[in-house]
Design a protein around this motif. Structure first.
Motif, PDB file in Angstrom:
ATOM      1  N   UNK A 142     -55.737-108.396 -71.208  1.00  0.00           N
ATOM      2  CA  UNK A 142     -55.191-107.348 -72.079  1.00  0.00           C
ATOM      3  C   UNK A 142     -54.370-106.337 -71.281  1.00  0.00           C
ATOM      4  N   UNK A 143     -53.804-106.794 -70.173  1.00  0.00           N
ATOM      5  CA  UNK A 143     -53.085-105.875 -69.279  1.00  0.00           C
ATOM      6  C   UNK A 143     -51.966-105.130 -69.990  1.00  0.00           C
ATOM      7  N   UNK A 144     -51.311-105.784 -70.934  1.00  0.00           N
ATOM      8  CA  UNK A 144     -50.198-105.160 -71.632  1.00  0.00           C
ATOM      9  C   UNK A 144     -50.585-103.987 -72.500  1.00  0.00           C
ATOM     10  N   UNK A 145     -51.870-103.824 -72.765  1.00  0.00           N
ATOM     11  CA  UNK A 145     -52.333-102.732 -73.620  1.00  0.00           C
ATOM     12  C   UNK A 145     -52.771-101.505 -72.808  1.00  0.00           C
ATOM     13  N   UNK A 146     -52.595-101.565 -71.501  1.00  0.00           N
ATOM     14  CA  UNK A 146     -52.947-100.434 -70.645  1.00  0.00           C
ATOM     15  C   UNK A 146     -51.674 -99.734 -70.206  1.00  0.00           C
ATOM     16  N   UNK A 147     -51.561 -98.452 -70.550  1.00  0.00           N
ATOM     17  CA  UNK A 147     -50.368 -97.670 -70.253  1.00  0.00           C
ATOM     18  C   UNK A 147     -50.819 -96.351 -69.613  1.00  0.00           C
ATOM     19  N   UNK A 154     -56.223 -97.160 -74.465  1.00  0.00           N
ATOM     20  CA  UNK A 154     -56.583 -98.421 -73.819  1.00  0.00           C
ATOM     21  C   UNK A 154     -57.614 -99.174 -74.655  1.00  0.00           C
ATOM     22  N   UNK A 155     -57.757-100.494 -74.447  1.00  0.00           N
ATOM     23  CA  UNK A 155     -58.763-101.266 -75.175  1.00  0.00           C
ATOM     24  C   UNK A 155     -60.189-100.762 -74.951  1.00  0.00           C
ATOM     25  N   UNK A 156     -60.422-100.011 -73.875  1.00  0.00           N
ATOM     26  CA  UNK A 156     -61.772 -99.539 -73.555  1.00  0.00           C
ATOM     27  C   UNK A 156     -62.103 -98.205 -74.201  1.00  0.00           C
ATOM     28  N   UNK A 199     -55.800 -98.750 -66.091  1.00  0.00           N
ATOM     29  CA  UNK A 199     -54.349 -98.573 -66.255  1.00  0.00           C
ATOM     30  C   UNK A 199     -53.678 -98.306 -64.911  1.00  0.00           C
ATOM     31  N   UNK A 200     -54.298 -97.442 -64.131  1.00  0.00           N
ATOM     32  CA  UNK A 200     -53.738 -97.097 -62.834  1.00  0.00           C
ATOM     33  C   UNK A 200     -53.728 -98.296 -61.894  1.00  0.00           C
ATOM     34  N   UNK A 201     -54.828 -99.053 -61.862  1.00  0.00           N
ATOM     35  CA  UNK A 201     -54.913-100.208 -60.968  1.00  0.00           C
ATOM     36  C   UNK A 201     -53.914-101.293 -61.362  1.00  0.00           C
ATOM     37  N   UNK A 202     -53.723-101.495 -62.669  1.00  0.00           N
ATOM     38  CA  UNK A 202     -52.735-102.478 -63.114  1.00  0.00           C
ATOM     39  C   UNK A 202     -51.334-102.019 -62.723  1.00  0.00           C
ATOM     40  N   UNK A 203     -51.073-100.730 -62.886  1.00  0.00           N
ATOM     41  CA  UNK A 203     -49.758-100.188 -62.562  1.00  0.00           C
ATOM     42  C   UNK A 203     -49.411-100.367 -61.087  1.00  0.00           C
ATOM     43  N   UNK A 204     -50.371-100.084 -60.205  1.00  0.00           N
ATOM     44  CA  UNK A 204     -50.104-100.152 -58.764  1.00  0.00           C
ATOM     45  C   UNK A 204     -50.399-101.523 -58.165  1.00  0.00           C
ATOM     46  N   UNK A 205     -50.906-102.450 -59.012  1.00  0.00           N
ATOM     47  CA  UNK A 205     -51.227-103.816 -58.569  1.00  0.00           C
ATOM     48  C   UNK A 205     -52.297-103.822 -57.483  1.00  0.00           C
TER      49      UNK A 205
END
Length: 468
Positions: A142-147, A154-156, A199-205
């Protein structure tokens, strides 16, 4: 020398066009953005130097980063754009080649937050690795739903880190999630929401391929401060909206009036400086909670580092789980982050207290805090007490914005508020505890300042700016 305060607004009844309160990176970036739009801006800072939580000290050849340690190659678009605009060369942003590790079984285990951590386990058992892989897979689906700009969506939802961890073996909480939020942000898992962290971790990979400024983490702040008017040692006591602008009252009793004001300070200070803020702002601002932070910079007579395996890489950051130590929460090996943080042949290590103990330690005298943390650090870096030739304690009562459930629930109304004469900048606007969060907030703050000016009919050429 600070420029003359009067005669800059060009409108009768005001001394200034825009006053920015706070010369951290959020305030300075806001001043830069508004200046590029043709506005006249002056910045007022309570302390004697710029940078805020990105401030750096220089002592005896050591470069001491007092707060923020790094920036990311990914997920920091506003920062990289700002660097280009103010003329900071990419060669002045150094790659950090060392790894992040976690302490377990008497040594540092590297590759936390790195793709290699999925192979090596980064300190987790085989069972823990399996569950970590499942957890990461669940989140990435669900990475696309984290902004990062919409932390409440967020889904959470407002699930806390501790609540999220309940669905997995205790090992994932104890040796992954708790040390990640505790060391990295000073957060407590039962108070902090999981969604914004993801969201932050997905953004910064993840937490690899990170960077640091060559001449200290205040390098960007100092560069901007050379390009916009900044008045240091000028604490503000209150801002009061009036019919003709905003009255700024200084702690020494002095006053001036600005057309518009941007409060680029932590949320609790914004509430204190602007006691008459409207209800649609106050609920969110007062819901924003901060984790206090403290850092002890140890100036060493030789380079030391945590114990590690023979073939394993150096670490620049060590996460210490609370289950291993309830006093020392982590450390950063500054000379492994960037060689110039200590003179040749010497070293520098920063000690961070455990999140649950920070508030208590902040009440103690400096020398007591230093002694306590050095005593615990000996377990992880043998010889550090003997090697420490000097130590500097930095205290941050408002150290790290903590995305709590109450703030997430209150944020939508805050976002919908109309543009006003008093606006805000800071990482707390999106509950994103990072310098990128602060820099990005400056773009939003500048847009809102311009929008308010345009809707008031004072600057028709700016009418195209959208309302946020």
């Amino acid at each position: 020398m600070s420029p003359e305060l009067h005669g800059t607004a060009g409108t009768a009844g005001t001394d200034l066009d825009v006053a920015v309160i706070g010369a951290g990176i959020a305030g300075l970036a806001t001043a830069h953005r508004l200046t590029r739009e043709g506005r006249s801006v002056q910045v007022f800072e309570a302390s004697d130097a710029v940078g805020g939580r990105m401030r750096t000290l220089r002592r005896d050849g050591y470069i001491l980063d007092l707060g923020t340690e790094t920036l990311a190659a990914s997920g920091y678009p506003s920062t990289w754009k700002l660097l280009d605009e103010v003329g900071v060369s990419p060669v002045d942003v150094l790659p950090v080649h060392s790894a992040v590790g976690v302490w377990r079984d008497g040594r540092a285990h590297p590759w936390v937050g790195h793709p290699l951590g999925g192979i090596t386990g980064a300190g987790l058992s085989l069972r823990g690795r399996v569950h970590m892989t499942r957890m990461v897979g669940r989140l990435l689906r669900e990475a696309g739903r984290y902004d990062v700009d919409r932390p409440e969506e967020t889904p959470l939802g407002d699930t806390t880190v501790a609540e999220f961890a309940d669905g997995y073996p205790a090992e994932l909480h104890d040796y992954l999630l708790q040390p990640a939020v505790g060391t990295g942000f000073g957060w407590l898992p039962h108070r902090s929401a999981m969604g914004p962290l993801v969201s932050s971790m997905i953004s910064t990979r993840g937490i690899f391929r990170w960077r640091t400024y060559r001449d200290g983490m205040d390098m960007l702040a100092r560069t901007i401060a050379q390009q916009v008017p900044v008045h240091t040692s000028r604490p503000v006591a209150e801002v009061v909206p009036t019919g003709g602008g905003v009255r700024v009252v200084f702690a020494d009793g002095g006053e001036l009036t600005a057309r518009q004001v941007v409060l680029a300070v932590p949320a609790p200070l914004a509430a204190r400086l602007h006691p008459a803020m409207p209800a649609d702002e106050a609920e969110y601002v007062r819901a924003c909670q901060y984790a206090p932070m403290a850092r002890v910079s140890c100036l060493l007579d030789r380079p030391l580092e945590p114990r590690r395996g023979r073939l394993e890489p150096h670490v620049y950051a060590l996460l210490i789980p609370q289950t291993e130590d309830d006093v020392l929460g982590g450390l950063t090996v500054e000379h492994n982050k960037a060689a110039n943080r200590a003179p040749r042949g010497r070293g520098q290590i920063t000690l961070l207290p455990a999140a649950a103990r920070t508030a208590e330690l902040l009440e103690e005298p400096d020398d007591a805090v230093v002694r306590t943390l050095l005593a615990h650090a000996e377990r992880y870096v043998p010889g550090i007490r003997d090697a420490c030739r000097d130590a500097v304690l930095h205290r941050f009562p408002y150290g790290s914005i903590e995305a709590g459930p109450a703030a997430l629930r209150a944020r939508p109304a805050f976002v919908r508020r109309p543009a006003r004469a008093v606006e805000y900048a800071g990482d707390w606007l999106a509950l994103r505890a990072s310098s990128e969060g602060a820099v990005h907030s400056a773009t939003r703050a500048a847009e809102r300042v311009l929008t308010h000016r345009a809707t008031a009919g004072r600057a028709p050429r700016l009418a195209a700016h959208r309302t946020l």
